[in-house]
Scaffold this motif. Sequence first.
Motif, PDB file in Angstrom:
ATOM      1  N   GLY A 247      -6.897 -31.469  10.760  1.00 51.30           N
ATOM      2  CA  GLY A 247      -5.685 -30.698  10.543  1.00 51.30           C
ATOM      3  C   GLY A 247      -4.941 -31.067   9.269  1.00 51.30           C
ATOM      4  O   GLY A 247      -3.815 -30.637   9.055  1.00 51.30           O
ATOM      5  N   VAL A 248      -5.572 -31.854   8.404  1.00 55.29           N
ATOM      6  CA  VAL A 248      -4.954 -32.282   7.150  1.00 55.29           C
ATOM      7  C   VAL A 248      -5.249 -31.235   6.077  1.00 55.29           C
ATOM      8  O   VAL A 248      -6.392 -30.801   5.915  1.00 55.29           O
ATOM      9  N   VAL A 249      -4.220 -30.837   5.336  1.00 55.73           N
ATOM     10  CA  VAL A 249      -4.391 -29.855   4.271  1.00 55.73           C
ATOM     11  C   VAL A 249      -5.189 -30.490   3.136  1.00 55.73           C
ATOM     12  O   VAL A 249      -4.802 -31.533   2.600  1.00 55.73           O
ATOM     13  N   VAL A 250      -6.319 -29.849   2.776  1.00 53.15           N
ATOM     14  CA  VAL A 250      -7.133 -30.343   1.664  1.00 53.15           C
ATOM     15  C   VAL A 250      -6.891 -29.537   0.398  1.00 53.15           C
ATOM     16  O   VAL A 250      -7.026 -30.058  -0.710  1.00 53.15           O
ATOM     17  N   SER A 251      -6.558 -28.247   0.559  1.00 56.65           N
ATOM     18  CA  SER A 251      -6.289 -27.414  -0.618  1.00 56.65           C
ATOM     19  C   SER A 251      -5.489 -26.190  -0.207  1.00 56.65           C
ATOM     20  O   SER A 251      -5.463 -25.812   0.968  1.00 56.65           O
ATOM     21  N   ASN A 252      -4.829 -25.610  -1.202  1.00 56.23           N
ATOM     22  CA  ASN A 252      -4.184 -24.307  -0.971  1.00 56.23           C
ATOM     23  C   ASN A 252      -4.362 -23.456  -2.213  1.00 56.23           C
ATOM     24  O   ASN A 252      -4.536 -23.968  -3.313  1.00 56.23           O
ATOM     25  N   PHE A 253      -4.365 -22.158  -1.999  1.00 50.73           N
ATOM     26  CA  PHE A 253      -4.599 -21.206  -3.076  1.00 50.73           C
ATOM     27  C   PHE A 253      -3.613 -20.057  -2.969  1.00 50.73           C
ATOM     28  O   PHE A 253      -3.182 -19.707  -1.869  1.00 50.73           O
ATOM     29  N   LYS A 254      -3.302 -19.474  -4.118  1.00 53.06           N
ATOM     30  CA  LYS A 254      -2.543 -18.227  -4.178  1.00 53.06           C
ATOM     31  C   LYS A 254      -3.369 -17.246  -5.004  1.00 53.06           C
ATOM     32  O   LYS A 254      -3.867 -17.601  -6.075  1.00 53.06           O
ATOM     33  N   PHE A 255      -3.494 -16.029  -4.495  1.00 53.76           N
ATOM     34  CA  PHE A 255      -4.224 -14.973  -5.189  1.00 53.76           C
ATOM     35  C   PHE A 255      -3.297 -13.794  -5.400  1.00 53.76           C
ATOM     36  O   PHE A 255      -2.659 -13.330  -4.455  1.00 53.76           O
TER      37      PHE A 255
ATOM     38  N   LEU B 166       0.837  -1.205   0.000  1.00 51.55           N
ATOM     39  CA  LEU B 166       0.000   0.000   0.000  1.00 51.55           C
ATOM     40  C   LEU B 166       0.873   1.257   0.000  1.00 51.55           C
ATOM     41  O   LEU B 166       0.603   2.201  -0.755  1.00 51.55           O
ATOM     42  N   LYS B 167       1.921   1.270   0.801  1.00 49.23           N
ATOM     43  CA  LYS B 167       2.827   2.427   0.856  1.00 49.23           C
ATOM     44  C   LYS B 167       3.501   2.671  -0.493  1.00 49.23           C
ATOM     45  O   LYS B 167       3.663   3.814  -0.917  1.00 49.23           O
ATOM     46  N   LYS B 168       3.871   1.591  -1.153  1.00 49.73           N
ATOM     47  CA  LYS B 168       4.510   1.726  -2.460  1.00 49.73           C
ATOM     48  C   LYS B 168       3.534   2.298  -3.483  1.00 49.73           C
ATOM     49  O   LYS B 168       3.902   3.140  -4.308  1.00 49.73           O
ATOM     50  N   SER B 169       2.274   1.882  -3.426  1.00 50.05           N
ATOM     51  CA  SER B 169       1.262   2.418  -4.334  1.00 50.05           C
ATOM     52  C   SER B 169       1.017   3.902  -4.064  1.00 50.05           C
ATOM     53  O   SER B 169       0.869   4.684  -5.003  1.00 50.05           O
ATOM     54  N   ILE B 170       1.022   4.292  -2.801  1.00 48.00           N
ATOM     55  CA  ILE B 170       0.856   5.706  -2.446  1.00 48.00           C
ATOM     56  C   ILE B 170       2.025   6.528  -2.972  1.00 48.00           C
ATOM     57  O   ILE B 170       1.845   7.590  -3.564  1.00 48.00           O
ATOM     58  N   ALA B 171       3.233   6.008  -2.799  1.00 50.07           N
ATOM     59  CA  ALA B 171       4.431   6.735  -3.219  1.00 50.07           C
ATOM     60  C   ALA B 171       4.529   6.870  -4.738  1.00 50.07           C
ATOM     61  O   ALA B 171       4.905   7.919  -5.254  1.00 50.07           O
ATOM     62  N   THR B 172       4.192   5.802  -5.460  1.00 52.02           N
ATOM     63  CA  THR B 172       4.346   5.806  -6.909  1.00 52.02           C
ATOM     64  C   THR B 172       3.068   6.222  -7.644  1.00 52.02           C
ATOM     65  O   THR B 172       3.115   6.504  -8.827  1.00 52.02           O
ATOM     66  N   LYS B 173       1.941   6.192  -6.925  1.00 55.16           N
ATOM     67  CA  LYS B 173       0.618   6.464  -7.523  1.00 55.16           C
ATOM     68  C   LYS B 173       0.294   5.472  -8.644  1.00 55.16           C
ATOM     69  O   LYS B 173      -0.478   5.771  -9.553  1.00 55.16           O
ATOM     70  N   GLU B 174       0.893   4.300  -8.564  1.00 60.18           N
ATOM     71  CA  GLU B 174       0.675   3.238  -9.544  1.00 60.18           C
ATOM     72  C   GLU B 174       0.161   1.992  -8.846  1.00 60.18           C
ATOM     73  O   GLU B 174       0.352   1.815  -7.643  1.00 60.18           O
ATOM     74  N   GLY B 175      -0.460   1.125  -9.633  1.00 60.93           N
ATOM     75  CA  GLY B 175      -0.916  -0.146  -9.098  1.00 60.93           C
ATOM     76  C   GLY B 175       0.255  -1.034  -8.724  1.00 60.93           C
ATOM     77  O   GLY B 175       1.305  -0.994  -9.370  1.00 60.93           O
ATOM     78  N   GLN B 176       0.060  -1.819  -7.692  1.00 56.71           N
ATOM     79  CA  GLN B 176       1.078  -2.762  -7.238  1.00 56.71           C
ATOM     80  C   GLN B 176       0.465  -4.151  -7.168  1.00 56.71           C
ATOM     81  O   GLN B 176      -0.726  -4.302  -6.896  1.00 56.71           O
ATOM     82  N   LEU B 177       1.277  -5.161  -7.398  1.00 56.34           N
ATOM     83  CA  LEU B 177       0.821  -6.546  -7.322  1.00 56.34           C
ATOM     84  C   LEU B 177       1.359  -7.192  -6.069  1.00 56.34           C
ATOM     85  O   LEU B 177       2.513  -6.969  -5.687  1.00 56.34           O
ATOM     86  N   ILE B 178       0.519  -7.985  -5.434  1.00 53.40           N
ATOM     87  CA  ILE B 178       0.937  -8.729  -4.254  1.00 53.40           C
ATOM     88  C   ILE B 178       0.286 -10.103  -4.310  1.00 53.40           C
ATOM     89  O   ILE B 178      -0.886 -10.225  -4.702  1.00 53.40           O
ATOM     90  N   THR B 179       1.032 -11.140  -3.978  1.00 51.81           N
ATOM     91  CA  THR B 179       0.506 -12.500  -3.967  1.00 51.81           C
ATOM     92  C   THR B 179       0.345 -12.953  -2.523  1.00 51.81           C
ATOM     93  O   THR B 179       1.296 -12.912  -1.744  1.00 51.81           O
ATOM     94  N   LEU B 180      -0.875 -13.378  -2.203  1.00 57.25           N
ATOM     95  CA  LEU B 180      -1.196 -13.843  -0.854  1.00 57.25           C
ATOM     96  C   LEU B 180      -1.664 -15.291  -0.934  1.00 57.25           C
ATOM     97  O   LEU B 180      -2.374 -15.672  -1.869  1.00 57.25           O
ATOM     98  N   SER B 181      -1.276 -16.093   0.053  1.00 53.50           N
ATOM     99  CA  SER B 181      -1.590 -17.522   0.069  1.00 53.50           C
ATOM    100  C   SER B 181      -2.605 -17.855   1.149  1.00 53.50           C
ATOM    101  O   SER B 181      -2.633 -17.222   2.203  1.00 53.50           O
ATOM    102  N   SER B 182      -3.400 -18.887   0.884  1.00 51.90           N
ATOM    103  CA  SER B 182      -4.374 -19.375   1.852  1.00 51.90           C
ATOM    104  C   SER B 182      -4.350 -20.901   1.830  1.00 51.90           C
ATOM    105  O   SER B 182      -4.248 -21.506   0.761  1.00 51.90           O
ATOM    106  N   GLU B 183      -4.444 -21.498   3.011  1.00 56.00           N
ATOM    107  CA  GLU B 183      -4.392 -22.951   3.129  1.00 56.00           C
ATOM    108  C   GLU B 183      -5.655 -23.439   3.830  1.00 56.00           C
ATOM    109  O   GLU B 183      -6.055 -22.883   4.849  1.00 56.00           O
ATOM    110  N   GLY B 184      -6.282 -24.474   3.264  1.00 56.56           N
ATOM    111  CA  GLY B 184      -7.483 -25.055   3.838  1.00 56.56           C
ATOM    112  C   GLY B 184      -7.189 -26.395   4.477  1.00 56.56           C
ATOM    113  O   GLY B 184      -6.586 -27.267   3.849  1.00 56.56           O
ATOM    114  N   LYS B 185      -7.633 -26.537   5.736  1.00 56.58           N
ATOM    115  CA  LYS B 185      -7.432 -27.795   6.468  1.00 56.58           C
ATOM    116  C   LYS B 185      -8.770 -28.331   6.953  1.00 56.58           C
ATOM    117  O   LYS B 185      -9.662 -27.558   7.319  1.00 56.58           O
TER     118      LYS B 185
END
Length: 151
Positions: free
Chosen positions: A135-143, A112-131
């Motif tokens: 407690g067994v991992v059934v799926s994982n995703f990256k967005f 967010l700070k980088k987008s404010i400084a550059t006034k441009e869009g920034q990309l970020i990849t966030l991960s999520s894990e489903g159990k």
Amino acid sequence: MKITPAKINSFMFFKLPLGWLSGLRVKSITESNSIVIIRHRWINQNPFKSMFWAAQGMAAEMTTGVLVMNAVEASNKKFSMLVTKQEGGFFKKATGKITFTCNDGYLISSTLKKSIATKEGQLITLSSEGKNEDGVVVSNFKFEWSIKVKL
């Protein structure tokens, strides 16, 4: 306005009814992580008696999206946010209660700070894990999120 699980769940009822009807519920949101649950039910099942992959994807996306929304709210600026890429992996049949967790909140404020400084869009990849309940991992995703400050 502070973002809370109750506010997000109410928002979902009115603005994201498919998520709400499928049983998607936000359980917790902090600066660094979020937890969303979804239960395998008739409305979100596939023909193989497990949870449809898209229902899992909705829950996983919500874990990442609420973290971005929370960081945007804390910044006191307006941002546009959009998922630009998604990938997922499936490892076990999703039945019962599936808990999705994203622990990548620490990455967002610098983006967010980088987008404010550059006034441009920034990309970020966030991960999520489903159990499952064992407690067994059934799926994982990256967005990949595109985040841009509104001028």
